[in-house]
Motif scaffolding. Structure first.
Motif, PDB file in Angstrom:
ATOM      1  N   PRO A  55       0.807  -1.242   0.000  1.00 37.00           N
ATOM      2  CA  PRO A  55       0.000   0.000   0.000  1.00 37.00           C
ATOM      3  C   PRO A  55       0.832   1.281   0.000  1.00 37.00           C
ATOM      4  O   PRO A  55       0.307   2.350  -0.307  1.00 37.00           O
ATOM      5  N   ILE A  56       2.106   1.197   0.329  1.00 38.60           N
ATOM      6  CA  ILE A  56       2.910   2.404   0.528  1.00 38.60           C
ATOM      7  C   ILE A  56       3.100   3.184  -0.771  1.00 38.60           C
ATOM      8  O   ILE A  56       3.120   4.410  -0.785  1.00 38.60           O
ATOM      9  N   THR A  57       3.224   2.479  -1.900  1.00 39.73           N
ATOM     10  CA  THR A  57       3.459   3.152  -3.188  1.00 39.73           C
ATOM     11  C   THR A  57       2.316   2.953  -4.171  1.00 39.73           C
ATOM     12  O   THR A  57       2.457   3.247  -5.354  1.00 39.73           O
ATOM     13  N   ARG A  58       1.184   2.471  -3.678  1.00 41.54           N
ATOM     14  CA  ARG A  58       0.083   2.119  -4.594  1.00 41.54           C
ATOM     15  C   ARG A  58      -0.435   3.326  -5.374  1.00 41.54           C
ATOM     16  O   ARG A  58      -0.895   3.197  -6.509  1.00 41.54           O
ATOM     17  N   ASP A  59      -0.373   4.539  -4.781  1.00 43.47           N
ATOM     18  CA  ASP A  59      -0.917   5.725  -5.453  1.00 43.47           C
ATOM     19  C   ASP A  59       0.169   6.564  -6.132  1.00 43.47           C
ATOM     20  O   ASP A  59      -0.088   7.705  -6.511  1.00 43.47           O
ATOM     21  N   LEU A  60       1.365   6.000  -6.310  1.00 38.99           N
ATOM     22  CA  LEU A  60       2.468   6.763  -6.912  1.00 38.99           C
ATOM     23  C   LEU A  60       2.798   6.221  -8.296  1.00 38.99           C
ATOM     24  O   LEU A  60       3.013   5.020  -8.460  1.00 38.99           O
ATOM     25  N   PRO A  61       2.860   7.088  -9.312  1.00 38.71           N
ATOM     26  CA  PRO A  61       3.229   6.637 -10.661  1.00 38.71           C
ATOM     27  C   PRO A  61       4.736   6.565 -10.816  1.00 38.71           C
ATOM     28  O   PRO A  61       5.499   7.156 -10.054  1.00 38.71           O
ATOM     29  N   THR A  62       5.185   5.827 -11.821  1.00 40.00           N
ATOM     30  CA  THR A  62       6.594   5.820 -12.172  1.00 40.00           C
ATOM     31  C   THR A  62       6.891   7.028 -13.046  1.00 40.00           C
ATOM     32  O   THR A  62       6.002   7.783 -13.431  1.00 40.00           O
ATOM     33  N   ALA A  63       8.170   7.188 -13.390  1.00 34.44           N
ATOM     34  CA  ALA A  63       8.565   8.313 -14.252  1.00 34.44           C
ATOM     35  C   ALA A  63       7.902   8.220 -15.623  1.00 34.44           C
ATOM     36  O   ALA A  63       7.686   9.204 -16.295  1.00 34.44           O
ATOM     37  N   VAL A  68       2.948   1.824 -10.344  1.00 31.14           N
ATOM     38  CA  VAL A  68       4.058   1.181  -9.669  1.00 31.14           C
ATOM     39  C   VAL A  68       3.645  -0.216  -9.240  1.00 31.14           C
ATOM     40  O   VAL A  68       2.612  -0.397  -8.619  1.00 31.14           O
ATOM     41  N   PRO A  69       4.400  -1.248  -9.573  1.00 33.62           N
ATOM     42  CA  PRO A  69       4.065  -2.573  -9.071  1.00 33.62           C
ATOM     43  C   PRO A  69       4.195  -2.595  -7.569  1.00 33.62           C
ATOM     44  O   PRO A  69       5.031  -1.911  -6.999  1.00 33.62           O
ATOM     45  N   ALA A  70       3.345  -3.361  -6.918  1.00 37.98           N
ATOM     46  CA  ALA A  70       3.358  -3.397  -5.451  1.00 37.98           C
ATOM     47  C   ALA A  70       4.748  -3.719  -4.944  1.00 37.98           C
ATOM     48  O   ALA A  70       5.366  -2.937  -4.262  1.00 37.98           O
ATOM     49  N   VAL A  71       5.247  -4.886  -5.245  1.00 38.39           N
ATOM     50  CA  VAL A  71       6.605  -5.295  -4.894  1.00 38.39           C
ATOM     51  C   VAL A  71       6.987  -6.400  -5.850  1.00 38.39           C
ATOM     52  O   VAL A  71       6.172  -7.253  -6.178  1.00 38.39           O
ATOM     53  N   SER A  72       8.229  -6.383  -6.291  1.00 35.87           N
ATOM     54  CA  SER A  72       8.688  -7.449  -7.162  1.00 35.87           C
ATOM     55  C   SER A  72       8.953  -8.701  -6.349  1.00 35.87           C
ATOM     56  O   SER A  72       9.670  -8.668  -5.356  1.00 35.87           O
TER      57      SER A  72
END
Length: 261
Positions: A55-63, A68-72
């Motif tokens: 959930p920490i990066t779920r609302d953040l786009p990549t460059a 952003v994938p949740a976690v690899s």
């Protein structure tokens, strides 16, 4: 392995660092303010599973604007401490090649590529060139700093060799980090230029992720010591209770003798 089980898998240090890198990029782009960044970074380093990281990066786009994938779930090899991946070489001239601060300030920090030669000027102002998380366009780079009634700070990570060749007139260049041998394959940073009624400082600091990791290690060690003291105290309590019971029994017998008299 099912998808339902994936959130319960334990996350590695590399997984947490990938999420921390996304947060730093979001802070630099203005998508997060400092308070949000601090809260999410703290949650990142406390996370133990993929489910806590997602959930920490779920609302953040990549460059590139993609989600952003949740976690690899793939396990990338850990960095072996060498500098090969950070020295780009080739025709890359760097993210930025110059900076000016006139009664103001400038910063170059975070994930950027330091060019072969970086020129900067500060007049009644200040600047910061932070190389702790930077890539390098070449194995040797030159920072040409001119400070007139101002100051410029150069921050390098451990392992980087520093050479200072600047000239100061009623000002100075910081030579404290000179003479520290560099790690094999590490870049060499040459700081040159001119300081008049100003100064150019050179500092060696740990990367932020490493500082956070060390703080987390110290916190865990403190908790472990506290838990160890609690266990030792718990182990000693039965003997303490026996001692108090025996002492109380002796007092009761003495009281009964006095009463009999």
């Amino acid at each position: 392995m099912t998808d339902d089980a994936a959130p319960d898998l334990r996350a590695s240090d590399a997984d947490r660092e990938r999420v921390a890198d996304i947060l730093r990029d979001a802070l630099a782009e203005g998508r997060l303010d400092m308070e949000e960044f601090g809260e999410r970074l703290d949650a990142t380093y406390k996370a133990r599973t993929y489910g806590e990281l997602a959930p920490i990066t779920r609302d953040l786009p990549t460059a590139q604007g993609a989600a952003v994938p949740a976690v690899s779930l793939s396990k990338d090899p850990e960095r072996d401490g060498n500098w090969t991946g950070r020295i780009i070489g080739g025709d890359d001239e760097g993210t930025s090649t110059w900076a000016v601060a006139v009664m103001s300030g400038f910063q170059r920090r975070g994930h950027w590529t330091a060019p072969r030669r970086f020129n900067c000027f500060a007049f009644w102002g200040g600047g910061e060139i932070d190389l702790r998380e930077a890539n390098f366009a070449d194995r040797e780079i030159v920072i040409n700093a001119v400070a007139v009634m101002g100051g410029i700070d150069v921050v390098v990570p451990p392992g980087v060799e520093v050479v200072v060749r600047g000239v100061g007139v009623m000002g100075g260049f910081d030579h404290r980090e000179e003479g520290v041998p560099g790690e094999p394959g590490a870049p060499r940073v040459i700081v040159t230029g001119f300081a008049f009624w100003g100064g150019v400082g050179v500092q060696r600091k740990l990367p932020r992720a490493e500082k956070q990791r060390l703080r987390e290690e110290r916190r865990r060690e403190k908790l472990e010591r506290k838990e160890q003291r609690r266990r030792e105290l718990g182990a000693s309590l039965p003997g303490l209770h026996d001692h108090l019971d025996l002492h109380g029994s002796r007092e009761e017998r003495g009281t009964r003798r006095r009463d009999d008299r």
